[in-house]
Design a protein around this motif. Sequence first.
Motif, short mmCIF file in Angstrom:
data_model
loop_
_atom_site.label_atom_id
_atom_site.label_comp_id
_atom_site.label_asym_id
_atom_site.label_seq_id
_atom_site.Cartn_x
_atom_site.Cartn_y
_atom_site.Cartn_z
N GLY A 272 -20.60 -30.79 -4.35
CA GLY A 272 -19.19 -30.80 -3.98
C GLY A 272 -18.55 -29.42 -4.07
O GLY A 272 -17.38 -29.24 -3.73
N LEU A 273 -19.32 -28.43 -4.53
CA LEU A 273 -18.79 -27.06 -4.66
C LEU A 273 -18.98 -26.30 -3.35
O LEU A 273 -20.07 -26.29 -2.79
N GLU A 274 -17.93 -25.64 -2.91
CA GLU A 274 -18.02 -24.84 -1.69
C GLU A 274 -18.15 -23.35 -2.00
O GLU A 274 -18.24 -22.53 -1.09
N GLU A 275 -18.15 -23.02 -3.27
CA GLU A 275 -18.32 -21.63 -3.70
C GLU A 275 -19.40 -21.57 -4.77
O GLU A 275 -19.88 -22.61 -5.24
N LEU A 276 -19.80 -20.38 -5.15
CA LEU A 276 -20.83 -20.24 -6.19
C LEU A 276 -20.30 -20.77 -7.52
O LEU A 276 -19.11 -20.64 -7.81
N PRO A 277 -21.16 -21.35 -8.34
CA PRO A 277 -20.72 -21.82 -9.66
C PRO A 277 -20.24 -20.64 -10.51
O PRO A 277 -20.68 -19.51 -10.34
N LYS A 278 -19.31 -20.93 -11.41
CA LYS A 278 -18.65 -19.87 -12.20
C LYS A 278 -19.67 -19.01 -12.96
O LYS A 278 -19.51 -17.79 -13.03
N ASP A 279 -20.69 -19.64 -13.53
CA ASP A 279 -21.69 -18.89 -14.29
C ASP A 279 -22.36 -17.83 -13.41
O ASP A 279 -22.60 -16.70 -13.84
N LEU A 280 -22.66 -18.20 -12.17
CA LEU A 280 -23.31 -17.26 -11.26
C LEU A 280 -22.33 -16.19 -10.79
O LEU A 280 -22.69 -15.01 -10.67
N GLN A 281 -21.09 -16.57 -10.56
CA GLN A 281 -20.07 -15.59 -10.19
C GLN A 281 -19.96 -14.50 -11.26
O GLN A 281 -19.91 -13.30 -10.96
N GLN A 282 -19.94 -14.93 -12.51
CA GLN A 282 -19.82 -13.98 -13.63
C GLN A 282 -21.04 -13.07 -13.72
O GLN A 282 -20.91 -11.85 -13.92
N SER A 283 -22.23 -13.64 -13.55
CA SER A 283 -23.47 -12.86 -13.63
C SER A 283 -23.52 -11.81 -12.52
O SER A 283 -23.89 -10.65 -12.75
N LEU A 284 -23.13 -12.21 -11.31
CA LEU A 284 -23.16 -11.28 -10.18
C LEU A 284 -22.09 -10.20 -10.33
O LEU A 284 -22.33 -9.03 -9.99
N THR A 285 -20.94 -10.57 -10.86
CA THR A 285 -19.86 -9.59 -11.08
C THR A 285 -20.31 -8.51 -12.07
O THR A 285 -20.02 -7.33 -11.88
N ARG A 286 -21.06 -8.94 -13.07
CA ARG A 286 -21.53 -7.99 -14.10
C ARG A 286 -22.46 -6.92 -13.52
O ARG A 286 -22.51 -5.81 -14.04
N ILE A 287 -23.19 -7.26 -12.46
CA ILE A 287 -24.13 -6.26 -11.92
C ILE A 287 -23.56 -5.52 -10.70
O ILE A 287 -24.27 -4.73 -10.08
N GLY A 288 -22.29 -5.81 -10.38
CA GLY A 288 -21.65 -4.99 -9.34
C GLY A 288 -21.13 -5.71 -8.11
O GLY A 288 -20.53 -5.10 -7.22
N TYR A 289 -21.31 -7.02 -8.04
CA TYR A 289 -20.80 -7.78 -6.90
C TYR A 289 -19.29 -8.04 -7.04
O TYR A 289 -18.74 -8.02 -8.15
N HIS A 290 -18.65 -8.32 -5.93
CA HIS A 290 -17.26 -8.80 -5.95
C HIS A 290 -17.11 -9.87 -4.87
O HIS A 290 -17.91 -9.92 -3.93
N TYR A 291 -16.08 -10.72 -5.01
CA TYR A 291 -15.89 -11.76 -4.01
C TYR A 291 -15.18 -11.17 -2.81
O TYR A 291 -14.12 -10.56 -2.92
#
Length: 203
Positions: free
Chosen positions: A144-163
Amino acid sequence: MDIELENQVEAMSKVEVMDKYLDSLEKKIDASEIYRVVNQVFGIDLDAVSILSSEKIKSSRVVIGSCLNHYGNKITGEEIRKIINQTFGINLDGISSLEKAKISLFSKGQWIIRNEKDLFVVHTGSGDIDVKVFPTKYFTEQTGLEELPKDLQQSLTRIGYHYEEKIGSFYFKNPSGQAVPDAFKGQTIGAIVEVIHNLYSHL
């Protein structure tokens, strides 16, 4: 192919299938044979991939053929995969290890890995200078999620990604304008694998 042999092949990794096929060849391995086995086993069309060299070379097969000449009559699958990585920036060993990871991978202008029940997509752009990560339709249907789960968002943000709202994905572009390093791709895959293992291994 009989059922027993077919089951054996299905249980093998793509790297193992490639090695077994190459070992079965009695003739000297040439560029055409390598292109054929990579296409058959991995579904990757090397003719459609640009080489990493800055020199103006008409055919990547000439480059591969030149590399093969250095090895003489006997070359291992591992050595061939190293040549392919150096020539095209395609890590076949890494791709093989992702076979059942539930991650689709788009790179070099073509789908490298794509399965119906994959959960996330890692999509690299032209020249591999940027990467976007987003959920699959199957993931959205199951969670039911249309975006990445919060845990993955946080992990990707830590290595340099942004939404990036325009593309609806988490996005990273190498500021140097060069291809994203293998180490960074590894961090990206690692972050996704961890979240799948912790939260979505049942899917």
